[in-house]
Design an enzyme around this catalytic site. Structure first.
Site, PDB file in Angstrom:
ATOM      1  N   HIS A   1       0.829  -1.208   0.000  1.00 49.82           N
ATOM      2  CA  HIS A   1       0.000   0.000   0.000  1.00 49.82           C
ATOM      3  C   HIS A   1       0.860   1.253   0.000  1.00 49.82           C
ATOM      4  O   HIS A   1       0.697   2.128  -0.838  1.00 49.82           O
ATOM      5  CB  HIS A   1      -0.942   0.013   1.201  1.00 49.82           C
ATOM      6  CG  HIS A   1      -1.863   1.180   1.189  1.00 49.82           C
ATOM      7  ND1 HIS A   1      -1.508   2.410   1.694  1.00 49.82           N
ATOM      8  CD2 HIS A   1      -3.119   1.311   0.705  1.00 49.82           C
ATOM      9  CE1 HIS A   1      -2.515   3.251   1.525  1.00 49.82           C
ATOM     10  NE2 HIS A   1      -3.506   2.604   0.934  1.00 49.82           N
TER      11      HIS A   1
ATOM     12  N   LYS B   1       8.488   5.104  -2.772  1.00 46.64           N
ATOM     13  CA  LYS B   1       9.182   4.657  -3.977  1.00 46.64           C
ATOM     14  C   LYS B   1       9.812   3.307  -3.667  1.00 46.64           C
ATOM     15  O   LYS B   1      10.212   3.080  -2.533  1.00 46.64           O
ATOM     16  CB  LYS B   1      10.286   5.648  -4.362  1.00 46.64           C
ATOM     17  CG  LYS B   1       9.783   7.012  -4.709  1.00 46.64           C
ATOM     18  CD  LYS B   1       9.551   7.110  -6.165  1.00 46.64           C
ATOM     19  CE  LYS B   1       9.173   8.555  -6.523  1.00 46.64           C
ATOM     20  NZ  LYS B   1       8.836   8.686  -7.892  1.00 46.64           N
TER      21      LYS B   1
ATOM     22  N   PHE C   1      -5.337  -7.628   2.260  1.00 49.06           N
ATOM     23  CA  PHE C   1      -6.136  -8.706   2.831  1.00 49.06           C
ATOM     24  C   PHE C   1      -7.395  -9.028   2.036  1.00 49.06           C
ATOM     25  O   PHE C   1      -7.878 -10.155   2.075  1.00 49.06           O
ATOM     26  CB  PHE C   1      -6.519  -8.395   4.278  1.00 49.06           C
ATOM     27  CG  PHE C   1      -5.399  -8.675   5.230  1.00 49.06           C
ATOM     28  CD1 PHE C   1      -5.074  -9.970   5.576  1.00 49.06           C
ATOM     29  CD2 PHE C   1      -4.650  -7.645   5.755  1.00 49.06           C
ATOM     30  CE1 PHE C   1      -4.024 -10.241   6.436  1.00 49.06           C
ATOM     31  CE2 PHE C   1      -3.599  -7.902   6.625  1.00 49.06           C
ATOM     32  CZ  PHE C   1      -3.289  -9.206   6.963  1.00 49.06           C
ATOM     33  N   ALA C   2      -7.972  -8.059   1.339  1.00 50.07           N
ATOM     34  CA  ALA C   2      -9.239  -8.299   0.651  1.00 50.07           C
ATOM     35  C   ALA C   2      -9.309  -7.459  -0.621  1.00 50.07           C
ATOM     36  O   ALA C   2      -8.513  -6.543  -0.814  1.00 50.07           O
ATOM     37  CB  ALA C   2     -10.398  -7.948   1.574  1.00 50.07           C
ATOM     38  N   THR C   3     -10.272  -7.805  -1.478  1.00 50.62           N
ATOM     39  CA  THR C   3     -10.474  -7.009  -2.683  1.00 50.62           C
ATOM     40  C   THR C   3     -11.081  -5.667  -2.293  1.00 50.62           C
ATOM     41  O   THR C   3     -11.736  -5.536  -1.272  1.00 50.62           O
ATOM     42  CB  THR C   3     -11.412  -7.717  -3.680  1.00 50.62           C
ATOM     43  OG1 THR C   3     -12.670  -7.921  -3.053  1.00 50.62           O
ATOM     44  CG2 THR C   3     -10.847  -9.031  -4.143  1.00 50.62           C
ATOM     45  N   GLY C   4     -10.829  -4.694  -3.107  1.00 52.90           N
ATOM     46  CA  GLY C   4     -11.345  -3.350  -2.877  1.00 52.90           C
ATOM     47  C   GLY C   4     -10.910  -2.483  -4.039  1.00 52.90           C
ATOM     48  O   GLY C   4     -10.478  -2.985  -5.086  1.00 52.90           O
ATOM     49  N   THR C   5     -10.989  -1.195  -3.859  1.00 57.56           N
ATOM     50  CA  THR C   5     -10.653  -0.264  -4.932  1.00 57.56           C
ATOM     51  C   THR C   5      -9.211  -0.417  -5.388  1.00 57.56           C
ATOM     52  O   THR C   5      -8.935  -0.421  -6.590  1.00 57.56           O
ATOM     53  CB  THR C   5     -10.917   1.186  -4.482  1.00 57.56           C
ATOM     54  OG1 THR C   5     -12.292   1.300  -4.111  1.00 57.56           O
ATOM     55  CG2 THR C   5     -10.615   2.175  -5.590  1.00 57.56           C
ATOM     56  N   HIS C   6      -8.290  -0.550  -4.462  1.00 55.84           N
ATOM     57  CA  HIS C   6      -6.885  -0.712  -4.865  1.00 55.84           C
ATOM     58  C   HIS C   6      -6.713  -1.964  -5.717  1.00 55.84           C
ATOM     59  O   HIS C   6      -6.015  -1.947  -6.729  1.00 55.84           O
ATOM     60  CB  HIS C   6      -5.968  -0.802  -3.647  1.00 55.84           C
ATOM     61  CG  HIS C   6      -5.728   0.502  -2.965  1.00 55.84           C
ATOM     62  ND1 HIS C   6      -5.474   1.674  -3.631  1.00 55.84           N
ATOM     63  CD2 HIS C   6      -5.695   0.820  -1.652  1.00 55.84           C
ATOM     64  CE1 HIS C   6      -5.298   2.656  -2.772  1.00 55.84           C
ATOM     65  NE2 HIS C   6      -5.431   2.157  -1.553  1.00 55.84           N
TER      66      HIS C   6
END
EC number: 4.99.1.3
Length: 128
Positions: free
Chosen positions: A9, A43, A68-73
């Site tokens: 992230h 970076k 950990f889970a699906t999402g926007t990222h």
């Protein structure tokens, strides 16, 4: 040649880079081409890490989101930053066609659960 791209992230806290370095070093025991990149703040960026893998000769890339889970990222940002369409999963680089596959997020795994138990016990023993 297979390249592995770890996705972190990112944070304004510089220690995030240390985590990326350690995971890349660990996976380098198993795969010859491993890079890591950040979604934001740090970076190398995802596109910089991808460029490094391509420059080293990777023609198939497995992207491993340390999420950990699906999402926007996972659904939008990672494909966009890698320059791939969710359906196509291929890019062109210096005349070569490169296949990119995005692994599922970490989700639930008992081994991760074991790490959580360890952290709780360490914290409890240190503080109580």
């Amino acid at each position: 040649m297979l390249g592995v791209l770890l996705v972190l992230h990112g944070s304004k806290i510089p220690e995030w880079k240390d985590v990326g370095i350690k995971y890349a070093e660990y996976l380098s025991k198993y795969f010859s081409l491993v890079e890591f990149g950040f979604l934001e703040f740090n970076k190398p960026t995802l596109s910089e890490a991808l460029s490094n893998l391509l420059a080293k000769g990777a023609d198939k890339i497995v992207v491993v989101p340390l999420l950990f889970a699906t999402g926007t990222h996972f659904r939008r940002d990672i494909p966009r930053l890698l320059g791939i369409d969710n359906d196509e999963k291929k890019i062109r680089y210096m005349g070569r066609e490169i296949e990119i596959t995005i692994a599922d997020p970490l989700g639930f795994d008992e081994k991760i659960g074991e790490v959580l138990v360890k952290r709780v016990n360490e914290t409890y023993n240190k503080n109580y």
